[in-house]
Motif scaffolding. Structure first.
Motif, mmCIF file in Angstrom:
data_model
loop_
_atom_site.group_PDB
_atom_site.id
_atom_site.type_symbol
_atom_site.label_atom_id
_atom_site.label_comp_id
_atom_site.label_asym_id
_atom_site.label_seq_id
_atom_site.Cartn_x
_atom_site.Cartn_y
_atom_site.Cartn_z
ATOM 1 N N LYS A 1 19.584 8.259 -93.209
ATOM 2 C CA LYS A 1 19.464 7.713 -91.866
ATOM 3 C C LYS A 1 18.246 6.803 -91.778
ATOM 4 O O LYS A 1 18.244 5.821 -91.042
ATOM 5 N N CYS A 2 17.204 7.145 -92.522
ATOM 6 C CA CYS A 2 15.994 6.324 -92.567
ATOM 7 C C CYS A 2 15.649 6.034 -94.015
ATOM 8 O O CYS A 2 15.265 6.940 -94.769
ATOM 9 N N ASP B 1 14.612 10.334 -94.959
ATOM 10 C CA ASP B 1 14.877 11.468 -94.077
ATOM 11 C C ASP B 1 13.890 12.625 -94.245
ATOM 12 O O ASP B 1 14.141 13.738 -93.778
ATOM 13 N N THR C 1 8.039 6.318 -88.744
ATOM 14 C CA THR C 1 8.396 5.764 -87.435
ATOM 15 C C THR C 1 9.660 6.430 -86.875
ATOM 16 O O THR C 1 9.791 6.580 -85.658
ATOM 17 N N CYS C 2 10.569 6.862 -87.746
ATOM 18 C CA CYS C 2 11.783 7.530 -87.262
ATOM 19 C C CYS C 2 11.438 8.869 -86.615
ATOM 20 O O CYS C 2 12.039 9.264 -85.620
ATOM 21 N N GLN C 3 10.448 9.567 -87.188
ATOM 22 C CA GLN C 3 10.030 10.849 -86.641
ATOM 23 C C GLN C 3 9.291 10.658 -85.315
ATOM 24 O O GLN C 3 9.459 11.448 -84.376
ATOM 25 N N LYS D 1 9.741 8.210 -83.200
ATOM 26 C CA LYS D 1 10.747 7.870 -82.183
ATOM 27 C C LYS D 1 11.479 9.112 -81.706
ATOM 28 O O LYS D 1 11.691 9.304 -80.498
ATOM 29 N N LYS D 2 11.854 9.987 -82.638
ATOM 30 C CA LYS D 2 12.576 11.214 -82.280
ATOM 31 C C LYS D 2 11.710 12.118 -81.400
ATOM 32 O O LYS D 2 12.172 12.655 -80.401
#
Length: 229
Positions: free
Chosen positions: A10-11, A16, A35-37, A39-40
């Motif tokens: 996903k990232c 991930d 950055t994905c974490q 945002k979540k």
């Protein structure tokens, strides 16, 4: 023979894992959230704070600046989110002056810049803190969530009746954020003199954190909500 399928993530940045390795200025390898974490976690924080709809709907793009004064306010808020000197933005003014809209828009700008953000309404925060009574562990679990946020929006500071216990709670929160050099966005119906009269220690720290640049008193502006109709 079918070709082996490549791993799909996903990232792609962190594969991930939720974190990435970075080098410090001294050459050490450390881990920081991807950055994905971020945002979540920001989405979780906004949902928990009941700011999810406001976070989606309010932006600088749909803030109606109806005169030079409100345009200057918007530009000041944008500037705060893209500088690294001041640590507090105070939006002080009467009901309907657009404080929360600008505060949320500023918080969203920090989120876009990959800061971990959080938000809470003052009344909701003191309700949560008061509900745990003398349970110190529960108290610090709650207040610690807002002390540790990289960027915090505290909305409607000192709304309603204010007790000495409330002042003590807010001093603990704001003083620790002051000491930790964290970004804090505050809205209040009080002007700065009113905040000083409630508690000089809290107000003086907030004043220092604004660097005398981001203390925005908008009480004298016309009612922002009425300008929409």
């Amino acid at each position: 023979m079918a070709e082996a399928s490549e791993d799909k993530y996903k990232c792609d940045k962190c594969k991930d894992m939720g974190y990435i390795e970075v080098l410090t200025d001294t050459g050490y390898e450390v881990y920081k959230p991807c950055t994905c974490q971020i945002k979540k976690q920001n989405e979780i924080n906004m949902k928990r704070a009941n700011y999810k709809k406001a976070f989606e709907d309010k932006d600088f793009n749909n803030f109606i600046a109806y005169n030079k004064g409100t345009e200057a306010l918007k530009e000041a808020c944008k500037s705060f989110a893209n500088q690294d000197e001041a640590r507090a933005l105070l939006l002080l003014g009467n009901v309907g002056s657009g404080k929360t809209h600008l505060a949320v828009a500023t918080l969203k700008e920090f989120a876009r810049n990959n800061y971990m953000v959080n938000a809470i309404n003052y009344t909701e925060l003191v309700r949560k803190l008061s509900s745990v009574g003398n349970d110190q562990e529960a108290y610090y679990n709650i207040i610690g969530r807002y002390i540790s946020a990289c960027v915090l929006l505290l909305d409607d500071l000192f709304k309603g009746n204010v007790s000495q216990a409330n002042i003590k709670q807010m001093y603990e929160l704001i003083n620790k954020r002051y000491e930790d050099n964290k970004f804090t966005i505050i809205t209040s119906e009080y002007n700065f003199e009113g905040l000083l009269s409630l508690d000089e220690a809290i107000a003086s720290r907030l004043g220092q954190m604004t660097k005398n640049t981001y203390l925005l008193n908008i009480t004298k502006l016309e009612n922002y909500r009425l300008k929409k109709f």
